[in-house]
Design a protein around this motif. Structure first.
Motif, mmCIF file in Angstrom:
data_model
loop_
_atom_site.group_PDB
_atom_site.id
_atom_site.type_symbol
_atom_site.label_atom_id
_atom_site.label_comp_id
_atom_site.label_asym_id
_atom_site.label_seq_id
_atom_site.Cartn_x
_atom_site.Cartn_y
_atom_site.Cartn_z
ATOM 1 N N SER A 6 0.834 -1.208 0.000
ATOM 2 C CA SER A 6 0.000 0.000 0.000
ATOM 3 C C SER A 6 0.871 1.262 0.000
ATOM 4 N N LYS A 7 2.001 1.227 0.697
ATOM 5 C CA LYS A 7 2.923 2.367 0.668
ATOM 6 C C LYS A 7 3.508 2.547 -0.727
ATOM 7 N N ILE A 8 3.891 1.442 -1.341
ATOM 8 C CA ILE A 8 4.438 1.511 -2.697
ATOM 9 C C ILE A 8 3.370 2.007 -3.660
ATOM 10 N N LYS A 9 2.138 1.569 -3.478
ATOM 11 C CA LYS A 9 1.052 2.023 -4.347
ATOM 12 C C LYS A 9 0.856 3.528 -4.224
ATOM 13 N N ARG A 10 0.870 4.049 -3.016
ATOM 14 C CA ARG A 10 0.726 5.498 -2.818
ATOM 15 C C ARG A 10 1.892 6.261 -3.450
ATOM 16 N N ARG A 11 3.105 5.782 -3.257
ATOM 17 C CA ARG A 11 4.274 6.437 -3.853
ATOM 18 C C ARG A 11 4.204 6.397 -5.374
ATOM 19 N N LEU A 12 3.775 5.275 -5.911
ATOM 20 C CA LEU A 12 3.642 5.126 -7.357
ATOM 21 C C LEU A 12 2.571 6.071 -7.899
ATOM 22 N N GLN A 13 1.454 6.182 -7.208
ATOM 23 C CA GLN A 13 0.390 7.095 -7.639
ATOM 24 C C GLN A 13 0.893 8.536 -7.643
ATOM 25 N N THR A 14 1.607 8.933 -6.616
ATOM 26 C CA THR A 14 2.159 10.286 -6.546
ATOM 27 C C THR A 14 3.167 10.519 -7.662
ATOM 28 N N PHE A 15 4.026 9.540 -7.892
ATOM 29 C CA PHE A 15 5.035 9.635 -8.947
ATOM 30 C C PHE A 15 4.372 9.833 -10.307
ATOM 31 N N ILE A 16 3.304 9.085 -10.576
ATOM 32 C CA ILE A 16 2.605 9.183 -11.852
ATOM 33 C C ILE A 16 1.819 10.489 -11.954
ATOM 34 N N GLU A 17 1.226 10.941 -10.848
ATOM 35 C CA GLU A 17 0.466 12.195 -10.853
ATOM 36 C C GLU A 17 1.345 13.391 -11.205
ATOM 37 N N LEU A 18 2.612 13.339 -10.832
ATOM 38 C CA LEU A 18 3.532 14.445 -11.094
ATOM 39 C C LEU A 18 4.104 14.425 -12.512
ATOM 40 N N ASP A 19 3.643 13.495 -13.328
ATOM 41 C CA ASP A 19 4.129 13.360 -14.703
ATOM 42 C C ASP A 19 3.438 14.387 -15.594
ATOM 43 N N VAL A 20 4.176 15.426 -15.997
ATOM 44 C CA VAL A 20 3.581 16.493 -16.799
ATOM 45 C C VAL A 20 3.736 16.260 -18.299
ATOM 46 N N ASN A 21 4.787 15.576 -18.719
ATOM 47 C CA ASN A 21 5.030 15.405 -20.152
ATOM 48 C C ASN A 21 4.955 13.958 -20.635
ATOM 49 N N GLY A 22 4.618 13.023 -19.773
ATOM 50 C CA GLY A 22 4.484 11.631 -20.165
ATOM 51 C C GLY A 22 5.750 10.808 -20.053
#
Length: 108
Positions: A6-22
């Protein structure tokens, strides 16, 4: 074990959310599609779509490896480059998160 996922999932979601250019989702999708890769191979595949330096790719792979914890690394000898691969137990989680962002997994 579920708390780690669940911690990795949250970190992964945050990492992907901060993706501005793909770029971040592209790198993650490459790890889904290939069994193993080095920074140089990854840079060559990404460089056709994004203009990015090798050191920036190495930095992002290092971040994914150390902070997200979804990659494993292997170095045969001190003369060979580090080979990175996606941990099998996180492949489904990564695929689900990428699909929820894009509607589908981005290709190379």
């Amino acid at each position: 074990m579920d708390s780690i996922k669940s911690k990795i999932k949250r970190r992964l979601q945050t990492f992907i959310e901060l993706d501005v250019n793909g770029l971040r989702t592209h790198i993650l999708s490459v790890f889904l599609q290939v069994q193993k890769t080095t920074v140089d191979e990854l840079h060559q595949s990404i460089n056709s779509k994004f203009e990015i330096s090798r050191s920036a790719v190495a930095s992002m792979v290092g971040y994914i490896y150390s902070k997200l914890g979804i990659l494993r690394s292997y170095k045969e000898s001190y003369k060979t480059p580090i080979v990175y691969s996606l941990k099998e137990e996180y492949a489904d989680l990564l695929r689900t998160e990428l699909e929820s962002k894009n509607g589908q997994v981005t290709g190379i």
